[in-house]
Scaffold this motif. Sequence first.
Motif, short mmCIF file in Angstrom:
data_model
loop_
_atom_site.label_atom_id
_atom_site.label_comp_id
_atom_site.label_asym_id
_atom_site.label_seq_id
_atom_site.Cartn_x
_atom_site.Cartn_y
_atom_site.Cartn_z
N SER A 225 30.94 19.40 45.33
CA SER A 225 31.46 20.70 45.77
C SER A 225 31.80 21.57 44.56
CB SER A 225 32.70 20.51 46.64
OG SER A 225 33.78 20.03 45.86
N ASN A 226 31.85 22.87 44.80
CA ASN A 226 32.27 23.78 43.73
C ASN A 226 33.70 23.48 43.31
OD1 ASN A 226 29.86 25.30 43.46
ND2 ASN A 226 30.37 26.45 45.29
N GLN A 227 34.53 23.09 44.28
CA GLN A 227 35.91 22.75 43.97
C GLN A 227 35.97 21.53 43.05
OE1 GLN A 227 38.31 21.33 47.23
NE2 GLN A 227 40.21 21.90 46.22
N ALA A 228 35.17 20.52 43.33
CA ALA A 228 35.14 19.32 42.48
C ALA A 228 34.70 19.71 41.07
CB ALA A 228 34.21 18.27 43.07
N ARG A 229 33.70 20.57 40.97
CA ARG A 229 33.22 20.99 39.65
C ARG A 229 34.30 21.75 38.89
NH1 ARG A 229 32.89 21.73 35.34
NH2 ARG A 229 31.19 22.50 34.04
N GLN A 230 35.02 22.62 39.59
CA GLN A 230 36.11 23.36 38.94
C GLN A 230 37.20 22.42 38.43
OE1 GLN A 230 37.32 26.20 41.89
NE2 GLN A 230 35.60 27.58 41.47
N LEU A 231 37.48 21.38 39.20
CA LEU A 231 38.50 20.43 38.79
C LEU A 231 38.11 19.66 37.53
CD1 LEU A 231 39.58 19.08 42.28
CD2 LEU A 231 40.97 20.47 40.72
N LEU A 232 36.81 19.55 37.27
CA LEU A 232 36.36 18.87 36.06
C LEU A 232 36.68 19.67 34.80
CD1 LEU A 232 32.88 17.50 37.20
CD2 LEU A 232 35.02 16.23 36.90
N GLY A 233 36.82 20.98 34.95
CA GLY A 233 37.18 21.82 33.82
C GLY A 233 35.99 22.25 32.99
N LYS A 234 36.34 22.74 31.82
CA LYS A 234 35.34 23.30 30.90
C LYS A 234 34.42 22.21 30.36
CE LYS A 234 35.22 26.08 26.73
NZ LYS A 234 36.03 26.64 25.64
N ARG A 235 33.14 22.55 30.33
CA ARG A 235 32.12 21.62 29.82
C ARG A 235 32.39 21.28 28.36
NH1 ARG A 235 27.38 19.85 31.29
NH2 ARG A 235 27.32 21.05 33.20
N LYS A 236 32.22 20.02 28.05
CA LYS A 236 32.38 19.52 26.67
C LYS A 236 30.99 19.20 26.11
CE LYS A 236 36.96 19.06 27.26
NZ LYS A 236 37.18 19.48 28.60
N ARG A 237 30.96 18.52 24.97
CA ARG A 237 29.67 18.11 24.41
C ARG A 237 28.95 17.17 25.38
NH1 ARG A 237 31.52 15.81 18.77
NH2 ARG A 237 32.54 14.57 20.32
N GLU A 238 27.63 17.25 25.40
CA GLU A 238 26.84 16.47 26.35
C GLU A 238 27.14 14.98 26.31
OE1 GLU A 238 22.71 17.41 25.98
OE2 GLU A 238 22.96 19.28 27.08
N SER A 239 27.43 14.44 25.15
CA SER A 239 27.65 12.99 25.02
C SER A 239 29.10 12.59 25.31
CB SER A 239 27.26 12.53 23.62
OG SER A 239 28.06 13.20 22.65
N ASP A 240 30.00 13.55 25.48
CA ASP A 240 31.41 13.24 25.75
C ASP A 240 31.59 12.69 27.17
OD1 ASP A 240 32.17 14.11 23.26
OD2 ASP A 240 33.15 15.94 23.96
N LEU A 241 32.50 11.75 27.30
CA LEU A 241 32.86 11.25 28.62
C LEU A 241 33.58 12.36 29.40
CD1 LEU A 241 34.24 7.69 27.81
CD2 LEU A 241 32.08 8.25 28.94
N VAL A 242 33.32 12.45 30.67
CA VAL A 242 33.99 13.43 31.52
C VAL A 242 35.45 13.02 31.72
CG1 VAL A 242 34.02 14.52 33.79
CG2 VAL A 242 31.83 14.08 32.65
N PHE A 243 35.69 11.73 31.93
CA PHE A 243 37.03 11.21 32.16
C PHE A 243 37.41 10.29 31.01
CE2 PHE A 243 35.08 11.95 36.32
CZ PHE A 243 35.98 12.88 36.84
N LYS A 244 38.05 10.82 29.99
CA LYS A 244 38.46 10.01 28.84
C LYS A 244 39.74 9.24 29.16
CE LYS A 244 36.42 12.92 25.34
NZ LYS A 244 36.60 13.74 24.17
N GLY A 245 39.78 8.00 28.72
CA GLY A 245 40.98 7.19 28.86
C GLY A 245 41.23 6.71 30.28
N LEU A 246 40.21 6.77 31.12
CA LEU A 246 40.35 6.32 32.50
C LEU A 246 40.52 4.80 32.51
CD1 LEU A 246 40.24 7.82 35.18
CD2 LEU A 246 37.80 7.34 35.27
N LYS A 247 41.48 4.33 33.28
CA LYS A 247 41.75 2.89 33.33
C LYS A 247 41.71 2.41 34.78
CE LYS A 247 44.65 2.64 29.22
NZ LYS A 247 44.07 3.65 28.47
#
Length: 110
Positions: free
Chosen positions: A43-65
């Motif tokens: 959804s567009n809402q889910a995409r907005q919650l992800l925030g600003k795009r980072k570098r292509e190789s960066d993890l979307v969810f850093k430090g997820l446990k």
Amino acid sequence: MPNGLRWSDINKLTWVEIRDEEEGPRLIFKQKKTSGQEYQYISNQARQLLGKRKRESDLVFKGLKYGAHFNAEILRWCMRAGITKHITFHSARHTHAVLLLEYGADIYTV
């Protein structure tokens, strides 16, 4: 991002796998468990919650446990909401599938 993804796929999701397309945002990723290529609109809402795009190789969810401690936190959220059923990250995938069916998605989409 609870749209029915496995923990293992969320944990390894990188920005290159998130596409902002004309039809809407979608994920294009290789499933860790099956090695199959997956295409899933979000959804567009889910995409907005992800925030600003980072570098292509960066993890979307850093430090997820994930683990017993975090399942216990989900349980506390459920208790505060008055939900007495045992809920885990994995069971949320099943809830997502049932909701898709209830809202008219066909079984092949699910």
